[in-house]
Design a protein around this motif. Structure first.
Motif, PDB file in Angstrom:
ATOM      1  N   GLU A 261       9.825 -13.309  -5.138  1.00  0.00           N
ATOM      2  CA  GLU A 261      11.170 -12.977  -4.671  1.00  0.00           C
ATOM      3  C   GLU A 261      11.195 -13.019  -3.145  1.00  0.00           C
ATOM      4  O   GLU A 261      10.368 -12.404  -2.478  1.00  0.00           O
ATOM      5  N   TYR A 262      12.163 -13.771  -2.605  1.00  0.00           N
ATOM      6  CA  TYR A 262      12.313 -13.941  -1.163  1.00  0.00           C
ATOM      7  C   TYR A 262      13.549 -13.172  -0.699  1.00  0.00           C
ATOM      8  O   TYR A 262      14.678 -13.512  -1.074  1.00  0.00           O
ATOM      9  N   ASP A 263      13.350 -12.147   0.121  1.00  0.00           N
ATOM     10  CA  ASP A 263      14.491 -11.414   0.666  1.00  0.00           C
ATOM     11  C   ASP A 263      15.235 -12.282   1.670  1.00  0.00           C
ATOM     12  O   ASP A 263      14.618 -12.940   2.519  1.00  0.00           O
ATOM     13  N   LEU A 264      16.553 -12.266   1.594  1.00  0.00           N
ATOM     14  CA  LEU A 264      17.368 -12.969   2.569  1.00  0.00           C
ATOM     15  C   LEU A 264      17.616 -12.061   3.775  1.00  0.00           C
ATOM     16  O   LEU A 264      17.706 -10.837   3.627  1.00  0.00           O
ATOM     17  N   PRO A 265      17.725 -12.641   4.985  1.00  0.00           N
ATOM     18  CA  PRO A 265      17.863 -11.795   6.180  1.00  0.00           C
ATOM     19  C   PRO A 265      19.169 -11.009   6.221  1.00  0.00           C
ATOM     20  O   PRO A 265      19.213  -9.925   6.800  1.00  0.00           O
ATOM     21  N   ARG A 266      20.234 -11.542   5.635  1.00  0.00           N
ATOM     22  CA  ARG A 266      21.486 -10.785   5.566  1.00  0.00           C
ATOM     23  C   ARG A 266      21.492  -9.964   4.281  1.00  0.00           C
ATOM     24  O   ARG A 266      21.527 -10.505   3.187  1.00  0.00           O
TER      25      ARG A 266
END
Length: 549
Positions: free
Chosen positions: A235-240
């Motif tokens: 899972e890749y967290d998005l910066p926004r």
């Protein structure tokens, strides 16, 4: 269910540990007093300060292992998902270079299941017939059913809630509501009239926030087992943190693109680093809700976006990221115009890109040479029967399929003759939603109401359907791979993605590490094993699912 981070002190023995594999960075056993060794527990590791979380699943012996290629040295927070259980004590883990560490995890029973239930488990638990509860599948676009079923509204208040919710765009969340403008679609409750009254009375009678509600058992789905445990999830967290990744697709350079359902942004992510670039999409109608839905590749690898209430479609150059916007003509639209779909995938056939106006269900075509739209109107057969489409994939001749989310039919508009043909699925409310055309020019589609995957063969005119193994799966989108040998889908309700073997009918469900509002599914089948990509529409993250068999 919220991720529970725990802190664990780890001692790494010099020279490795008995039974550990050299390619593993961390391994261990998960158990509880109630069950002993526990199969199907999701164990997640996230490095301190990082934006990427890796998840594995315990096998029949309760063992888990993180491959060294995915877990570099450092301090990690550990989380688990196993409905009905929690990890004892707050803990972390330190992973050292060149060695395999071990950490045995102990789980204990929770006293309250409510925060852990998926939407599908709420629907399983509620008393009453499935037909009585089906309207609740329309209530998960902006929030979970926990919000609904722990409220203290009475029946009259629930009826007011139905009206209020109808006045927000689908690209809304509780923290970012986007009101619709008044107009034909500015107020469209999920249930109306006598049905609304019955639904409100039902909710008031089952919501756990009401003191007079009779108790009913909370039911859970079984944990993963067998093939469902053989998976690696990233899972890749998005910066926004307010990003709403609706559609996620992967280009030929292995870059990951997403449409944002609540903002004028298309994002592109490098999966090697997790770095994200946001590309601004111009605002056409400032007074309207923001956000895009369908995102697709054209034959040249450029991206096209359906801009929802901005009533336009956009082209994003794959290399330069330059954005070109094509607004619908003003005299074709009202305040409720909505461009939800765009189909450029076979535009090389005739130079046309399909789009739609969801307000009146008209089909539009953009002529790439002139930059002008053509309005073909609603899709009607010669005898006047109309199909109101949500999903709109095109076939290899650039004919347009139309999937009737509000009913039980699929249709096809011939690109040359404009003639519309309609075929029924197995039921009046199977609710075909979205899908794709395979190498054999067959249409694969989701049956949101039928809990199934469908396939239409234009050579025979026949529709074949496969039932999902988990109740309330409510497939949103379908993509077939391996020339139709497998089909993949995802659920907005159960936090699962599913892999169908079309020859045997076997379905393998992979549970995701946390509550995940799944929409579009995309499978990269270029390698030995397929890799599924989805957006966590309410989790501001992109998820990669890699089966290990």
């Amino acid at each position: 269910m919220q991720r529970r981070h725990v802190w664990l002190a780890l001692a790494v023995l010099a020279g490795g540990l008995s039974g550990a594999h050299a390619q593993d960075a961390l391994t261990g056993r998960v158990s509880s007093n109630e069950e002993g060794a526990m199969e199907g527990v999701l164990v997640s590791a996230k490095k301190e300060g990082a934006t990427i979380t890796t998840t594995v699943v315990t096998d029949a012996q309760g063992r888990y292992s993180f491959p060294a290629a995915r877990v570099e040295p450092g301090k990690y927070a550990i989380a688990i998902r196993a409905v009905g259980y929690k990890l004892e004590g707050p803990k972390t883990v330190d992973v050292s270079a060149g060695t395999t560490g071990t950490a045995d995890l102990k789980l204990s029973k929770v006293k309250n299941l409510v925060p852990q239930l998926s939407n599908g488990e709420w629907l399983l638990s509620l008393p009453g017939a499935d037909k009585q509860k089906a309207f609740l599948t329309l209530c998960v676009g902006c929030h979970t059913l926990q919000r609904v079923l722990t409220s203290n509204h009475d029946a009259a208040e629930f009826e007011q809630v139905f009206l209020r919710m109808a006045r927000y765009s689908p690209g809304s969340t509780p923290t970012h509501p986007q009101p619709l403008l008044p107009g034909p679609r500015g107020e469209r409750p999920a249930v109306t009239g006598e049905a609304a009254k019955a639904a409100a009375e039902f909710l008031a009678s089952v919501s756990l926030g009401n003191s007079e509600v009779a108790e009913y058992p909370l039911k859970t789905l079984p944990r993963p087992k067998g093939r469902s445990t053989k998976v690696l999830i990233t899972e890749y967290d998005l910066p926004r943190r307010n990003a709403l990744p609706h559609d996620v697709i992967v280009d030929r350079d292995r870059q990951v693109w997403y449409s944002d359902f609540g903002a004028q942004i298309v994002g592109v992510m490098d999966p090697k680093t997790g770095a994200v670039k946001d590309i601004a999409i111009p605002v056409v109608r400032p007074e309207q809700p923001k956000g895009g839905l369908d995102i697709e590749f054209d034959p040249d690898g450029n991206l096209w976006l359906a801009m929802m209430y901005q009533a336009a479609i956009a082209k994003i150059d794959h290399k330069t990221h330059e954005v070109s916007v094509f607004p619908f003509p003003d005299d074709w639209i009202s305040t409720s115009a909505q461009a939800s779909m765009v189909s450029p995938m076979h535009a090389n056939v005739d130079g046309k890109v399909w789009a739609n106006n969801q307000e009146d269900h008209s089909s539009y075509r953009l002529d790439l040479a002139s930059g002008k739209f053509e309005n073909l109107g609603p899709a009607k057969t010669p005898d006047g029967k109309q199909i109101r489409a949500y999903g709109m994939p095109s076939d290899q001749q650039n004919n347009l399929y139309q999937l009737e989310f509000g009913g039980g039919h699929i249709g096809r508009r011939d690109a040359k003759t404009r003639e519309v043909t309609i075929w029924p699925t197995s039921g009046a409310l199977t609710r075909p939603r979205r899908g794709r055309v395979d190498e054999q020019n067959r249409l694969w589609f989701a049956e949101y109401g039928g809990n199934a995957i469908g396939m239409f063969d234009p050579n025979t005119g026949a529709i074949k359907e496969w039932q999902m193994s988990t109740p309330w799966s409510a497939s949103y989108d379908v993509v077939a791979i391996k020339n139709g040998a497998e089909a993949w889908t995802g659920s907005m309700l159960t936090d699962q993605v599913s892999r169908l073997d079309t020859a045997t009918g076997e379905v393998v469900d992979y549970l995701l590490p946390r509550t995940t509002n799944i929409r579009r599914v995309f499978v990269d089948s270029s390698a030995e094993r397929p890799v599924l990509w989805i957006g966590s529409n309410h989790g501001a993250s992109i998820v990669k699912v890699e089966p290990l068999d």
